[in-house]
Design a protein around this motif. Structure first.
Motif, PDB file in Angstrom:
ATOM      1  N   UNK A 254       0.828  -1.202   0.000  1.00 26.87           N
ATOM      2  CA  UNK A 254       0.000   0.000   0.000  1.00 26.87           C
ATOM      3  C   UNK A 254       0.864   1.254   0.000  1.00 26.87           C
ATOM      4  N   UNK A 255       0.447   2.240  -0.772  1.00 31.16           N
ATOM      5  CA  UNK A 255       1.182   3.489  -0.918  1.00 31.16           C
ATOM      6  C   UNK A 255       0.972   4.347   0.331  1.00 31.16           C
ATOM      7  N   UNK A 256       2.032   4.617   1.086  1.00 31.29           N
ATOM      8  CA  UNK A 256       1.860   5.404   2.314  1.00 31.29           C
ATOM      9  C   UNK A 256       1.396   6.833   2.056  1.00 31.29           C
ATOM     10  N   UNK A 257       1.637   7.357   0.854  1.00 25.53           N
ATOM     11  CA  UNK A 257       1.201   8.717   0.546  1.00 25.53           C
ATOM     12  C   UNK A 257      -0.281   8.761   0.239  1.00 25.53           C
ATOM     13  N   UNK A 258      -0.842   7.628  -0.182  1.00 23.85           N
ATOM     14  CA  UNK A 258      -2.261   7.600  -0.503  1.00 23.85           C
ATOM     15  C   UNK A 258      -2.612   8.158  -1.863  1.00 23.85           C
ATOM     16  N   UNK A 259      -1.597   8.632  -2.607  1.00 22.23           N
ATOM     17  CA  UNK A 259      -1.894   9.236  -3.925  1.00 22.23           C
ATOM     18  C   UNK A 259      -2.412   8.183  -4.879  1.00 22.23           C
ATOM     19  N   UNK A 260      -1.859   6.986  -4.798  1.00 22.31           N
ATOM     20  CA  UNK A 260      -2.360   5.833  -5.545  1.00 22.31           C
ATOM     21  C   UNK A 260      -2.480   4.687  -4.549  1.00 22.31           C
ATOM     22  N   UNK A 261      -3.272   3.690  -4.866  1.00 24.04           N
ATOM     23  CA  UNK A 261      -3.407   2.588  -3.899  1.00 24.04           C
ATOM     24  C   UNK A 261      -2.102   1.857  -3.599  1.00 24.04           C
ATOM     25  N   UNK A 262      -1.259   1.663  -4.655  1.00 25.85           N
ATOM     26  CA  UNK A 262      -0.128   0.750  -4.530  1.00 25.85           C
ATOM     27  C   UNK A 262       1.205   1.372  -4.881  1.00 25.85           C
ATOM     28  N   UNK A 263       2.240   0.795  -4.282  1.00 22.31           N
ATOM     29  CA  UNK A 263       3.622   0.953  -4.720  1.00 22.31           C
ATOM     30  C   UNK A 263       4.088  -0.439  -5.088  1.00 22.31           C
ATOM     31  N   UNK A 264       4.546  -0.605  -6.333  1.00 25.11           N
ATOM     32  CA  UNK A 264       4.851  -1.949  -6.820  1.00 25.11           C
ATOM     33  C   UNK A 264       6.313  -2.315  -6.621  1.00 25.11           C
ATOM     34  N   UNK A 265       6.559  -3.598  -6.325  1.00 29.74           N
ATOM     35  CA  UNK A 265       7.913  -4.107  -6.144  1.00 29.74           C
ATOM     36  C   UNK A 265       8.606  -4.212  -7.499  1.00 29.74           C
ATOM     37  N   UNK A 266       9.891  -3.824  -7.541  1.00 31.33           N
ATOM     38  CA  UNK A 266      10.662  -3.893  -8.779  1.00 31.33           C
ATOM     39  C   UNK A 266      11.189  -5.291  -9.061  1.00 31.33           C
ATOM     40  N   UNK A 267      11.390  -6.089  -8.038  1.00 30.10           N
ATOM     41  CA  UNK A 267      11.923  -7.448  -8.200  1.00 30.10           C
ATOM     42  C   UNK A 267      11.075  -8.221  -9.200  1.00 30.10           C
ATOM     43  N   UNK A 268      11.727  -8.860 -10.168  1.00 29.54           N
ATOM     44  CA  UNK A 268      10.994  -9.590 -11.203  1.00 29.54           C
ATOM     45  C   UNK A 268      10.204 -10.771 -10.650  1.00 29.54           C
TER      46      UNK A 268
END
Length: 125
Positions: free
Chosen positions: A98-112
């Protein structure tokens, strides 16, 4: 086999519908999203959703696509209706938090390991 696996792609005519699914060992119950890559174009975020049901859609699919997640089954879905030729692409899922800023729902992991291989969607006119 990848850590995230998509299914449900196929070939349909314009106006048709498809339902994509994504599941796997690196599925995140916190946040998941769908992306797509069309030939000659950059990757595009299609939709994302967090565990509270907060979602965000690309403007081009708003009103036609619906994202949902069933955390009891560790499965993410994308219901796609009124498909258009411009929706033709490889669709893949990504896991995040979950995106702590709340601007978007998610922050995605870069790991493939948190990115699926994708499923092809082809829409003919």
């Amino acid at each position: 086999q990848g850590r995230l696996v998509e299914s449900g792609g196929g070939s349909v005519q314009s106006g048709g519908s498809l339902r994509l699914s994504c599941t796997g060992s690196t599925y995140s119950t916190a946040c998941m999203g769908w992306f797509r890559q069309a030939p000659g174009k950059e990757d595009e975020g299609v939709a994302q959703i967090d565990s509270d049901g907060k979602s965000k859609y690309a403007g081009s699919v708003l009103g036609r696509f619906t994202i949902s997640m069933d955390n009891a089954k560790n499965t993410l879905y994308l219901e796609m209706n009124n498909l258009k030729p411009e929706d033709t692409a490889r669709y893949y899922c990504r896991a995040g938090t979950e995106n702590p800023t709340g601007r978007t729902p998610c922050v995605f992991f870069d790991d493939t390991n948190y990115v699926g291989q994708g499923t092809q969607v082809t829409v003919s006119s």
